[in-house]
Each structure stands twice: as structure tokens, then as C-alpha cells.
Design a protein around this motif. Sequence first.
Motif, PDB file in Angstrom:
ATOM      1  N   TYR A 179      43.006 -62.010  81.845  1.00  0.00           N
ATOM      2  CA  TYR A 179      42.000 -61.522  81.099  1.00  0.00           C
ATOM      3  C   TYR A 179      41.905 -60.041  81.505  1.00  0.00           C
ATOM      4  N   ALA A 180      41.435 -59.284  80.744  1.00  0.00           N
ATOM      5  CA  ALA A 180      41.199 -57.599  81.401  1.00  0.00           C
ATOM      6  C   ALA A 180      39.643 -57.150  80.721  1.00  0.00           C
ATOM      7  N   LYS A 181      38.983 -56.505  81.645  1.00  0.00           N
ATOM      8  CA  LYS A 181      37.851 -56.288  81.246  1.00  0.00           C
ATOM      9  C   LYS A 181      37.464 -54.820  82.272  1.00  0.00           C
ATOM     10  N   ASN A 182      36.588 -53.999  81.687  1.00  0.00           N
ATOM     11  CA  ASN A 182      36.047 -52.544  82.551  1.00  0.00           C
ATOM     12  C   ASN A 182      35.252 -53.150  83.327  1.00  0.00           C
ATOM     13  N   SER A 183      35.141 -52.725  84.635  1.00  0.00           N
ATOM     14  CA  SER A 183      34.176 -52.828  85.740  1.00  0.00           C
ATOM     15  C   SER A 183      33.128 -51.734  85.866  1.00  0.00           C
ATOM     16  N   GLN A 184      31.814 -52.055  86.043  1.00  0.00           N
ATOM     17  CA  GLN A 184      30.903 -51.051  86.419  1.00  0.00           C
ATOM     18  C   GLN A 184      31.025 -50.239  87.531  1.00  0.00           C
ATOM     19  N   SER A 185      31.889 -50.885  88.704  1.00  0.00           N
ATOM     20  CA  SER A 185      32.155 -49.974  89.926  1.00  0.00           C
ATOM     21  C   SER A 185      33.643 -50.731  90.497  1.00  0.00           C
ATOM     22  N   ILE A 186      34.004 -49.865  91.214  1.00  0.00           N
ATOM     23  CA  ILE A 186      35.138 -50.426  91.903  1.00  0.00           C
ATOM     24  C   ILE A 186      35.186 -50.732  93.432  1.00  0.00           C
ATOM     25  N   LEU A 187      34.228 -49.920  94.018  1.00  0.00           N
ATOM     26  CA  LEU A 187      34.147 -49.901  95.464  1.00  0.00           C
ATOM     27  C   LEU A 187      32.853 -50.498  96.044  1.00  0.00           C
ATOM     28  N   SER A 188      32.804 -51.469  96.438  1.00  0.00           N
ATOM     29  CA  SER A 188      31.733 -52.238  96.881  1.00  0.00           C
ATOM     30  C   SER A 188      31.416 -52.334  98.360  1.00  0.00           C
TER      31      SER A 188
ATOM     32  N   PRO B 128      41.166 -54.765  92.914  1.00  0.00           N
ATOM     33  CA  PRO B 128      41.506 -54.377  91.928  1.00  0.00           C
ATOM     34  C   PRO B 128      41.613 -55.626  90.878  1.00  0.00           C
ATOM     35  N   TYR B 129      41.594 -56.809  91.306  1.00  0.00           N
ATOM     36  CA  TYR B 129      41.282 -58.026  90.552  1.00  0.00           C
ATOM     37  C   TYR B 129      40.398 -58.831  90.844  1.00  0.00           C
ATOM     38  N   ARG B 130      40.157 -59.794  89.955  1.00  0.00           N
ATOM     39  CA  ARG B 130      39.373 -60.821  90.332  1.00  0.00           C
ATOM     40  C   ARG B 130      40.088 -62.123  90.047  1.00  0.00           C
TER      41      ARG B 130
ATOM     42  N   VAL C  64      43.287 -64.932  86.282  1.00  0.00           N
ATOM     43  CA  VAL C  64      43.107 -63.323  86.745  1.00  0.00           C
ATOM     44  C   VAL C  64      42.575 -62.550  85.817  1.00  0.00           C
ATOM     45  N   ILE C  65      41.517 -61.877  86.557  1.00  0.00           N
ATOM     46  CA  ILE C  65      40.829 -60.822  85.628  1.00  0.00           C
ATOM     47  C   ILE C  65      41.180 -59.435  86.011  1.00  0.00           C
ATOM     48  N   VAL C  66      41.818 -58.609  85.194  1.00  0.00           N
ATOM     49  CA  VAL C  66      42.333 -57.367  85.766  1.00  0.00           C
ATOM     50  C   VAL C  66      41.082 -56.296  85.271  1.00  0.00           C
ATOM     51  N   LYS C  67      40.948 -55.507  86.325  1.00  0.00           N
ATOM     52  CA  LYS C  67      39.920 -54.440  86.387  1.00  0.00           C
ATOM     53  C   LYS C  67      40.424 -53.250  85.675  1.00  0.00           C
ATOM     54  N   ALA C  68      40.516 -53.183  84.134  1.00  0.00           N
ATOM     55  CA  ALA C  68      41.071 -52.494  83.540  1.00  0.00           C
ATOM     56  C   ALA C  68      41.039 -50.787  83.876  1.00  0.00           C
ATOM     57  N   ASN C  69      39.823 -50.507  84.451  1.00  0.00           N
ATOM     58  CA  ASN C  69      39.366 -49.147  84.392  1.00  0.00           C
ATOM     59  C   ASN C  69      39.181 -48.783  86.102  1.00  0.00           C
ATOM     60  N   ALA C  70      40.057 -49.615  86.914  1.00  0.00           N
ATOM     61  CA  ALA C  70      39.931 -49.493  88.351  1.00  0.00           C
ATOM     62  C   ALA C  70      40.273 -47.928  88.602  1.00  0.00           C
ATOM     63  N   ALA C  71      41.469 -47.698  88.414  1.00  0.00           N
ATOM     64  CA  ALA C  71      41.784 -46.374  88.979  1.00  0.00           C
ATOM     65  C   ALA C  71      40.803 -45.230  88.650  1.00  0.00           C
ATOM     66  N   GLU C  72      40.352 -44.991  87.050  1.00  0.00           N
ATOM     67  CA  GLU C  72      39.365 -44.102  86.949  1.00  0.00           C
ATOM     68  C   GLU C  72      38.151 -44.215  87.679  1.00  0.00           C
TER      69      GLU C  72
ATOM     70  N   GLU D  62      51.340 -54.800  85.993  1.00  0.00           N
ATOM     71  CA  GLU D  62      50.069 -54.000  85.778  1.00  0.00           C
ATOM     72  C   GLU D  62      50.206 -52.778  86.411  1.00  0.00           C
ATOM     73  N   LYS D  63      50.846 -52.760  87.730  1.00  0.00           N
ATOM     74  CA  LYS D  63      50.724 -51.629  88.837  1.00  0.00           C
ATOM     75  C   LYS D  63      49.432 -50.747  88.899  1.00  0.00           C
ATOM     76  N   LEU D  64      48.342 -51.771  88.919  1.00  0.00           N
ATOM     77  CA  LEU D  64      47.014 -51.216  89.101  1.00  0.00           C
ATOM     78  C   LEU D  64      46.795 -50.920  90.601  1.00  0.00           C
ATOM     79  N   THR D  65      47.358 -51.632  91.582  1.00  0.00           N
ATOM     80  CA  THR D  65      47.286 -51.158  93.051  1.00  0.00           C
ATOM     81  C   THR D  65      47.812 -50.119  93.228  1.00  0.00           C
ATOM     82  N   ARG D  66      49.089 -49.828  92.676  1.00  0.00           N
ATOM     83  CA  ARG D  66      49.693 -48.470  92.913  1.00  0.00           C
ATOM     84  C   ARG D  66      49.268 -47.212  92.338  1.00  0.00           C
ATOM     85  N   GLN D  67      48.308 -47.537  91.036  1.00  0.00           N
ATOM     86  CA  GLN D  67      47.612 -46.400  90.704  1.00  0.00           C
ATOM     87  C   GLN D  67      46.626 -45.833  91.519  1.00  0.00           C
TER      88      GLN D  67
END
Length: 307
Positions: free
Chosen positions: A29-38, A53-55, A83-91, A126-131
Motif C-alpha cells: 500500500y502507499a500513503k502520505n504521512s503526516q510526519s516522518i520523524l517521531s 520509511p515503511y510501516r 507493507v505501507i510505503v510512506k510515499a512522501n517520506a523524503a519530502e 522504491e529506493k525510499l531509504t536511499r532518498q
Amino acid sequence: MMGKLLYEGYSSGKYDFAVREKFAQANIYAKNSQSILSKATGFINVYDFTLNPYRGCQYGCSYCYAAAFSPNSKMRDDWGKWVIVKANAAELLEKELVKWYQSNSRSPSIYMSSVTDPYQPIEAQEKLTRQLLEIMIIYKPKLVIQTRSPMITRDIDLLQRIKHLRINMSILTGSERVRKDFEPMSPSIKARLHAVKKIKQQIDPWKGYVPKISVTVTPLLPTFPEEQADFINSLAVADRVVIQEFHAQNQGRSLIASTRQEALTLTKKYAWWYDNEQQSYHQFKQQLHELLTGVEIKEGKEGFTYE
């Protein structure tokens, strides 16, 4: 208050998020998150933030406490299959690091990741961690990466540009038979050890920053007696080895770090170890101290610090 978000396949009626694709037997699944640093709390409260980066996690290890933090009980029972991809994690990371420096002169400390593996199979696509690493090179946090995946070697070119970095490679047993029982979807022990060696061999201290490297044997799983010495000697590739027993058993509460029933059931197969777990643990720790001269040996929470 907004109700819980629903995911296709885990809802009897309407759902908020459809399955984007099937990847290695997991619903993605993919969704935008409200925040990435907890804010970091509990076991790793020495850090400023955790970053996931993922849930969810495709490795689905039987003992993993993170299953407790699934969106609902059905997904908790299906740990490893979504797996839920936090699509806007890098931003989000860049925005939140900019905000941090607006009120802080020191670099933040970040633990990646606390309830997922940043290098699980979907990361290859996804290369999300790399971003995220590319952004951290710019903003220079103190970073710890926790993984069990050899895929981390893909990013050696970025890792050597992060000045304050510790890599924690999870290797919980020296016996492949045990690994296949407790974490059958995870990479082999040999592949993980090779990845650590590759990082050490390929990062030239004259051309980049050499990361600190830990092997986290947490929770400590059985290693057959005839394989213990070779396993422990192989850990000399790290500058730190961390050991820890299972988390306490979940007593009916869902949102606590605990050992899952799947792992507790497996312990019956290894009664020779678990019937006297304290003795097994202390004998293993004693061997660590005897065989690993020059390697820091730490236990539990103390071992998960950056320093």
C-alpha cells in the motif's frame, strides 16, 4: 476524531487504501504521512527521533515486537504479508530537519528504524531509504541504521559520506537451521556477515567516513553448540556485539513491545536451550568475552546507543 484507516484485504466493507501491487507475496500500500520523524521513547530514548520509511516488514520474523503496532488486529496476525510505503517520506524529512535547525544548533540523532527494516525487499524497487540518506548527507544528523539486509551494501557510496553513522546488523543465531525456523523470510547469516565485511572493505578511510559497526544478537536465539565458536569468531568483523533476551511475553495488551506467540511456540522445539534460558544466555555471553578480544560487548538498551 478520525477513525482508523482501513486497508483493502483487511476490511469487511469499504477501505481507504487499495493494494497498489503484490511484491514478494506481500500486499503493498502507499500513503502520505503526516510526519516522518517521531520522538524517540522507551528503549531508544537516547535518540531525538526514530525514522521508519515503511510501516510493516516483509521479513515477518516470528519474534518481532513491532507487529504489535500494526493498524489493526488482522494485520497484526498477518505480520510480514503487507507493507505501507510512506510515499512522501523524503519530502517530509527535509522539511522536518530544516525545522529542527531553526531552533537547534546541534545535529539531531536519528534511529532508523525502530518498527520496520529500511532495507526490506520492497526497498529494492522504491529506493525510499536511499532518498532519505541523500537528504541526511546534506543535513548531517547522527544516524544509526538497524537492518538485517545485505541490500545496505547498495548504498555504500552514500554511507561513506555520512560522518556520524553506526550500522547495526541483526544476526540472532549462528545456526541456519534456527534462522529458518524463527525468521524464514530473512537473509542468510552468511549474506549478512558478507555485507558487513564488504562495507568495511569498500569504504576507504582516505575517501570517506568509516561507520561504526555493531552486530546485534537481539534477541539471542539458540546456536547449536558445535557452531557457537565459529559464529562468535565471525563477529570479530564488528566493533560492538549486542546481546539481549526475548522481550517479556505480551499479557493481552497489543501496543507494547513483546515477543510474539509464534516465537514462544517455537521455543518448545529448542528445549535444550530454553528450558534453562538464563544459563544458555550467560554461557553464550561468557564465550563472547573469551573469544572476542578487542570487540565491545554490551547488553540490552546500553548496546543500542550510537557511541
